[in-house]
Design a protein around this motif. Structure first.
Motif, mmCIF file in Angstrom:
data_model
loop_
_atom_site.group_PDB
_atom_site.id
_atom_site.type_symbol
_atom_site.label_atom_id
_atom_site.label_comp_id
_atom_site.label_asym_id
_atom_site.label_seq_id
_atom_site.Cartn_x
_atom_site.Cartn_y
_atom_site.Cartn_z
ATOM 1 N N ASN A 161 -30.835 -62.672 32.696
ATOM 2 C CA ASN A 161 -31.410 -61.526 32.003
ATOM 3 C C ASN A 161 -30.297 -60.829 31.212
ATOM 4 O OD1 ASN A 161 -32.085 -58.580 31.757
ATOM 5 N ND2 ASN A 161 -33.987 -59.226 32.732
ATOM 6 N N ILE A 162 -30.513 -60.650 29.929
ATOM 7 C CA ILE A 162 -29.465 -60.107 29.064
ATOM 8 C C ILE A 162 -29.071 -58.692 29.481
ATOM 9 C CG2 ILE A 162 -28.822 -59.605 26.687
ATOM 10 C CD1 ILE A 162 -29.343 -62.585 27.350
ATOM 11 N N ASN A 163 -30.055 -57.832 29.751
ATOM 12 C CA ASN A 163 -29.759 -56.459 30.153
ATOM 13 C C ASN A 163 -29.013 -56.400 31.476
ATOM 14 O OD1 ASN A 163 -30.629 -54.832 28.048
ATOM 15 N ND2 ASN A 163 -32.713 -54.632 28.826
ATOM 16 N N VAL A 164 -29.337 -57.309 32.385
ATOM 17 C CA VAL A 164 -28.685 -57.314 33.700
ATOM 18 C C VAL A 164 -27.202 -57.636 33.561
ATOM 19 C CG1 VAL A 164 -28.572 -58.520 35.916
ATOM 20 C CG2 VAL A 164 -30.777 -57.825 34.982
ATOM 21 N N MET A 165 -26.874 -58.648 32.767
ATOM 22 C CA MET A 165 -25.465 -58.996 32.605
ATOM 23 C C MET A 165 -24.709 -57.881 31.888
ATOM 24 S SD MET A 165 -22.897 -60.848 33.176
ATOM 25 C CE MET A 165 -23.738 -62.157 34.078
ATOM 26 N N ARG A 166 -25.317 -57.290 30.887
ATOM 27 C CA ARG A 166 -24.647 -56.192 30.189
ATOM 28 C C ARG A 166 -24.430 -55.004 31.118
ATOM 29 N NH1 ARG A 166 -28.078 -56.606 24.493
ATOM 30 N NH2 ARG A 166 -26.843 -58.295 23.566
ATOM 31 N N ALA A 167 -25.411 -54.718 31.976
ATOM 32 C CA ALA A 167 -25.260 -53.617 32.931
ATOM 33 C C ALA A 167 -24.129 -53.904 33.910
ATOM 34 C CB ALA A 167 -26.572 -53.393 33.682
ATOM 35 N N TYR A 168 -24.018 -55.152 34.354
ATOM 36 C CA TYR A 168 -22.932 -55.523 35.263
ATOM 37 C C TYR A 168 -21.572 -55.309 34.593
ATOM 38 C CZ TYR A 168 -19.454 -58.458 37.476
ATOM 39 O OH TYR A 168 -18.286 -58.904 38.039
#
Length: 238
Positions: A161-168
């Motif tokens: 998930n793109i948003n998940v990796m960016r949030a990490y």
């Protein structure tokens, strides 16, 4: 929400959730379910005057628990996931809750076709979309492990998930530009739903609440820095 007319109203529901870190959408924080999913379902339960118990399970067991009725509902869910585990149990899905994009990310210097791909354990990924049947798949239990597979060179691409990796990356103080979203590779715009095999009235109540609590839900998305604008405006390559 209740069962048959002669049954007492159900006041407690067990919702199965994934026992992985997938923030900002959901995760396990200090042994407790957390993230947008927790706030969303807590708000729904409060509006209905019921209690929700969260049961974190590995993704494959979660699908089986739903199919066998061991849990009242599952979040997140999607009609395209784990088709082989549903058996003969009819699965009912709510209206969509939130949009997201799953796609391939790489380090900026990697421009070629993926040969070794990392993804979260239990996630559904169709490698045939890459047109290369020899792609090797590596699984990770957390976004941190997935990122480490990439930066240490064990994989050349990760699918998540793109948003998940960016949030990490933001939580860890790592520049978001460390990885790039490969828009030249197939990606998937999709949605999260609530699902059940045994509680159709719960789904009916949830759908009504999604409509009535629209502003409250948008505020929760903002709180958890979930933006759907990129998802809505993007065009899948397949």
């Amino acid at each position: 929400m209740s069962g048959a007319d002669d049954d007492p109203p159900q006041t407690t529901y067990v919702i199965g959730v994934e026992n992985i870190m997938h923030l900002p959408y959901y995760g396990i924080c200090d042994t407790e379910y957390c993230g947008f999913g927790r706030d969303l379902l807590d708000a729904f339960a409060a509006a209905q005057g019921v209690e929700v118990l969260y049961r974190p399970l590995p993704i494959p067991r979660l699908h089986r628990a739903l199919a066998s009725g061991l849990i009242d509902a599952k979040f997140p869910a999607n009609p395209d996931w784990a088709q082989s585990t549903k058996g003969n149990s009819p699965v009912l899905y709510s209206d969509p809750v939130v949009l997201f994009t799953d796609g391939f990310l790489t380090l900026p210097e990697h421009k070629g076709a993926p040969e070794k791909v990392g993804t979260m354990r239990g996630f559904t990924i169709d490698m045939s979309v890459l047109g290369n049947t020899s792609v090797k798949l590596f699984e990770a239990n957390a976004e941190a492990d997935l990122f480490n597979l990439l930066v240490r060179g064990r994989v050349d691409t990760i699918y998540t998930n793109i948003n998940v990796m960016r949030a990490y990356l933001r939580r860890e103080g790592i520049p978001v530009e460390t990885v790039i979203f490969r828009r030249d590779l197939p990606f998937q715009n999709s949605q999260y739903f609530l699902s059940t095999t045994t509680k159709p009235l719960m789904i009916d109540a949830f759908n009504r609440w999604l409509e009535d609590a629209f502003d409250e839900i948008q505020a929760l998305k903002k709180k958890h820095h979930i933006s759907e604008m990129e998802v809505i405006s993007s065009t899948p390559l397949r």
